[in-house]
Design an enzyme around this catalytic site. Structure first.
Site, PDB file in Angstrom:
ATOM      1  N   ARG A   1     -10.707  -4.627   1.474  1.00 64.36           N
ATOM      2  CA  ARG A   1     -12.154  -4.450   1.562  1.00 64.36           C
ATOM      3  C   ARG A   1     -12.888  -5.464   0.700  1.00 64.36           C
ATOM      4  O   ARG A   1     -14.083  -5.652   0.814  1.00 64.36           O
ATOM      5  CB  ARG A   1     -12.551  -3.033   1.114  1.00 64.36           C
ATOM      6  CG  ARG A   1     -12.207  -1.972   2.129  1.00 64.36           C
ATOM      7  CD  ARG A   1     -12.024  -0.641   1.460  1.00 64.36           C
ATOM      8  NE  ARG A   1     -11.001  -0.740   0.422  1.00 64.36           N
ATOM      9  CZ  ARG A   1     -10.315   0.284  -0.022  1.00 64.36           C
ATOM     10  NH1 ARG A   1     -10.534   1.482   0.437  1.00 64.36           N
ATOM     11  NH2 ARG A   1      -9.395   0.130  -0.947  1.00 64.36           N
TER      12      ARG A   1
ATOM     13  N   CYS B   1       8.210   6.983  24.562  1.00 61.64           N
ATOM     14  CA  CYS B   1       7.423   7.518  25.681  1.00 61.64           C
ATOM     15  C   CYS B   1       6.407   6.523  26.240  1.00 61.64           C
ATOM     16  O   CYS B   1       5.718   6.828  27.208  1.00 61.64           O
ATOM     17  CB  CYS B   1       6.717   8.806  25.247  1.00 61.64           C
ATOM     18  SG  CYS B   1       5.244   8.510  24.248  1.00 61.64           S
TER      19      CYS B   1
ATOM     20  N   ASN C   1      -9.741   0.598 -15.702  1.00 60.80           N
ATOM     21  CA  ASN C   1     -10.198  -0.148 -14.535  1.00 60.80           C
ATOM     22  C   ASN C   1     -10.887  -1.412 -15.038  1.00 60.80           C
ATOM     23  O   ASN C   1     -11.434  -1.428 -16.135  1.00 60.80           O
ATOM     24  CB  ASN C   1     -11.189   0.716 -13.719  1.00 60.80           C
ATOM     25  CG  ASN C   1     -11.407   0.173 -12.322  1.00 60.80           C
ATOM     26  OD1 ASN C   1     -10.452  -0.166 -11.622  1.00 60.80           O
ATOM     27  ND2 ASN C   1     -12.656   0.076 -11.916  1.00 60.80           N
TER      28      ASN C   1
ATOM     29  N   THR D   1      -3.090  -5.095  -7.048  1.00 65.19           N
ATOM     30  CA  THR D   1      -3.514  -6.496  -6.970  1.00 65.19           C
ATOM     31  C   THR D   1      -2.562  -7.406  -7.746  1.00 65.19           C
ATOM     32  O   THR D   1      -2.362  -8.556  -7.349  1.00 65.19           O
ATOM     33  CB  THR D   1      -4.963  -6.677  -7.470  1.00 65.19           C
ATOM     34  OG1 THR D   1      -5.156  -5.858  -8.615  1.00 65.19           O
ATOM     35  CG2 THR D   1      -5.963  -6.264  -6.411  1.00 65.19           C
TER      36      THR D   1
ATOM     37  N   ALA E   1      -6.850   0.429  -5.500  1.00 66.88           N
ATOM     38  CA  ALA E   1      -6.460  -0.941  -5.144  1.00 66.88           C
ATOM     39  C   ALA E   1      -6.054  -1.788  -6.355  1.00 66.88           C
ATOM     40  O   ALA E   1      -5.158  -2.627  -6.262  1.00 66.88           O
ATOM     41  CB  ALA E   1      -7.597  -1.621  -4.393  1.00 66.88           C
TER      42      ALA E   1
ATOM     43  N   HIS F   1      -4.689   8.296   1.910  1.00 68.25           N
ATOM     44  CA  HIS F   1      -5.104   7.483   3.059  1.00 68.25           C
ATOM     45  C   HIS F   1      -3.933   7.106   3.967  1.00 68.25           C
ATOM     46  O   HIS F   1      -4.015   6.155   4.726  1.00 68.25           O
ATOM     47  CB  HIS F   1      -5.842   6.228   2.576  1.00 68.25           C
ATOM     48  CG  HIS F   1      -7.120   6.536   1.844  1.00 68.25           C
ATOM     49  ND1 HIS F   1      -7.776   5.639   1.044  1.00 68.25           N
ATOM     50  CD2 HIS F   1      -7.867   7.660   1.791  1.00 68.25           C
ATOM     51  CE1 HIS F   1      -8.862   6.196   0.528  1.00 68.25           C
ATOM     52  NE2 HIS F   1      -8.932   7.428   0.957  1.00 68.25           N
TER      53      HIS F   1
ATOM     54  N   CYS G   1       3.441  11.173  21.555  1.00 71.00           N
ATOM     55  CA  CYS G   1       4.533  12.091  21.206  1.00 71.00           C
ATOM     56  C   CYS G   1       4.699  12.258  19.698  1.00 71.00           C
ATOM     57  O   CYS G   1       5.540  13.036  19.249  1.00 71.00           O
ATOM     58  CB  CYS G   1       5.845  11.636  21.840  1.00 71.00           C
ATOM     59  SG  CYS G   1       6.604  10.206  21.038  1.00 71.00           S
TER      60      CYS G   1
ATOM     61  N   SER H   1      -8.975   2.359  -9.822  1.00 74.96           N
ATOM     62  CA  SER H   1      -9.839   2.871  -8.757  1.00 74.96           C
ATOM     63  C   SER H   1     -11.277   2.749  -9.219  1.00 74.96           C
ATOM     64  O   SER H   1     -11.599   3.082 -10.354  1.00 74.96           O
ATOM     65  CB  SER H   1      -9.523   4.336  -8.455  1.00 74.96           C
ATOM     66  OG  SER H   1     -10.517   4.870  -7.583  1.00 74.96           O
TER      67      SER H   1
HETATM   68 ZN    ZN Z   1       5.741   8.329  22.005  1.00 71.31          ZN
END
Ligand code: ZN
Length: 241
Positions: free
Chosen positions: A33, A145, A208, A25, A21, A116, A127, A183
């Site tokens: 978080r 769909c 960091n 920033t 993160a 992530h 689908c 991190s």
């Molecule tokens: Zn779909």
């Protein structure tokens, strides 16, 4: 001088980077978080979860629309651009990131392994069709769909994607220089990669703002603003080439 050692290690051309993160920033994107990034003072772990998606759908959609909107108009910072330049110059083998903001790619980095997932895309739960996340601001059902759309990020309670994890493992094993940027190294499996790299013989550098649980393993720990530190390293890299 510690930044000098990082620059020297980079010029070998086998560097891997892990970003969290703190990398974003400076682009004005708060850590969702962290206390500055909280939405309606709610615990994000309860909103960004499978159970919220299934049982608290309206609030889940509202929360992600808020996060997608926040991301629109956010630009990569000088640090993202420096990393992209190192990749183009053949110094950087790839980036492992815990971020979902797509800013590395926006800056021009190509070898990015998103542990992530990505907030830049949404996909259909039925689908699997994938769309730009802007679609989610207009509708929460699949244009193809009618299935439920969901953000392309990993939710609490979900497994991390295998492809990026495997690529991150390979990158960590083969790097001769492993650079952690912004991190806190508190979340698994991200904090495992610096250990893999170190075990495989890489030098480990951590930049960091605050101490991390892996500082004792690192060859250098620098508590500084990431963009500033990368700028300093870049000056030294350029003067060595
Ligand atoms: Zn779909």
């Amino acid at each position: 001088m510690s930044l000098e050692r990082i620059a020297e290690c980079l010029t070998v051309g086998k560097t891997a980077v892990l970003t969290g993160a703190g990398m974003s920033t400076t682009s004005g994107l708060p850590d969702f978080r962290g206390k500055d990034g909280l939405w309606k003072n709610r615990d994000p772990r309860l909103l960004a979860s499978i159970s919220a998606m299934d049982n608290n759908r309206d609030e889940f959609v509202e929360f992600y629309r808020h996060r997608i909107r926040m991301l629109q108009g956010v630009e990569p910072n000088a640090g993202h651009r420096i990393l992209a330049g190192w990749e183009r110059a053949g110094l950087l083998k790839g980036i492992i990131t815990q971020n979902v903001d797509g800013l590395h790619q926006a800056a021009g980095s190509e070898k990015v392994h998103e542990l992530h997932g990505s907030l830049k895309v949404v996909r259909c739960s039925s689908c699997r069709a994938q769309y730009d996340s802007g679609v989610f601001l207009e509708r929460a059902d699949c244009p193809e769909c009618g299935g439920m759309l969901r953000p392309g990020v990993v939710l609490f309670g979900e497994m991390l994607p295998e492809g990026p994890m495997e690529a991150a493992g390979d990158l960590s094993e083969t790097a001769s220089c492993f650079l952690v940027l912004g991190s806190s190294l508190e979340v698994s499996p991200a904090n495992g990669y610096p250990m893999i790299a170190k075990r495989s013989g890489a030098r480990l550098f951590i930049i960091n703002m605050t101490p991390t649980p892996l500082d004792h393993l690192a060859d250098e720990v620098i508590h500084a603003d990431i963009v500033g530190a990368l700028g300093e390293i870049d000056l030294r890299v350029n003067s060595e080439q």
